[in-house]
Design a protein around this motif. Structure first.
Motif, short mmCIF file in Angstrom:
data_model
loop_
_atom_site.label_atom_id
_atom_site.label_comp_id
_atom_site.label_asym_id
_atom_site.label_seq_id
_atom_site.Cartn_x
_atom_site.Cartn_y
_atom_site.Cartn_z
N UNK A 100 0.84 -1.20 0.00
CA UNK A 100 0.00 0.00 0.00
C UNK A 100 0.88 1.26 0.00
N UNK A 101 1.89 1.28 0.86
CA UNK A 101 2.77 2.45 0.93
C UNK A 101 3.61 2.57 -0.34
N UNK A 109 -3.00 7.49 -5.19
CA UNK A 109 -3.64 8.06 -4.00
C UNK A 109 -4.37 6.95 -3.24
N UNK A 110 -4.83 7.25 -2.03
CA UNK A 110 -5.64 6.27 -1.29
C UNK A 110 -6.90 5.90 -2.07
N UNK A 111 -7.49 6.89 -2.76
CA UNK A 111 -8.69 6.63 -3.55
C UNK A 111 -8.37 5.70 -4.72
N UNK A 112 -7.25 5.92 -5.37
CA UNK A 112 -6.83 5.04 -6.47
C UNK A 112 -6.66 3.61 -5.96
N UNK A 113 -5.97 3.48 -4.85
CA UNK A 113 -5.71 2.15 -4.28
C UNK A 113 -7.03 1.46 -3.93
N UNK A 114 -7.97 2.21 -3.35
CA UNK A 114 -9.25 1.63 -2.93
C UNK A 114 -10.06 1.08 -4.10
N UNK A 115 -9.82 1.59 -5.31
CA UNK A 115 -10.60 1.09 -6.45
C UNK A 115 -10.24 -0.35 -6.80
#
Length: 121
Positions: A100-101, A109-115
């Motif tokens: 994740x890091x 971004x966190x939003x990109x990762x969450x997708x």
């Protein structure tokens, strides 16, 4: 915990491993109070890891970074998450936080990762 994170980095596909090669990996028991204030995180248990650096998508040879990119892993919050979840191996959790890091290092971004990452559901 550092060894687990290094194994996760070593297991990356070659294109990502090259981009992760220069990152400094640090493991601390808890996040620093100043970091928590900057991120507006009231409880240190909520921060398991942190990318500190300039994402590859923003780097410029004309503007070199004054310090190396660093991934911080916070041992006590990771262990608390592992105990609370009860359904994941500690090595998998450490690998997940590390990757994740690393995604932030690659410009996500966190939003990109969450997708694409439904890990916390």
């Amino acid at each position: 915990m550092e060894e687990m994170a290094r194994r996760a980095i070593a297991a990356l596909p070659p294109a990502f491993a090259r981009g992760a090669a220069e990152i400094v990996l640090r493991v601390e028991d808890w996040p620093d109070a100043e970091i928590l204030r900057e991120l507006e995180i009231p409880d240190p248990i909520e921060l398991t890891g942190l990318y500190d650096g300039i994402p590859m998508t923003e780097k410029s040879v004309a503007d070199p970074a004054p310090w190396p990119d660093t991934i911080w892993l916070y041992r006590e919050p990771i262990l608390a998450e592992w105990r609370d979840r009860g359904d994941v191996e500690i090595e998998d959790l450490v690998a997940h936080v590390t990757v994740h890091e690393l995604a932030h290092h690659f410009g996500w971004s966190d939003e990109d990762i969450a997708t694409i990452d439904r890990w916390w559901e």
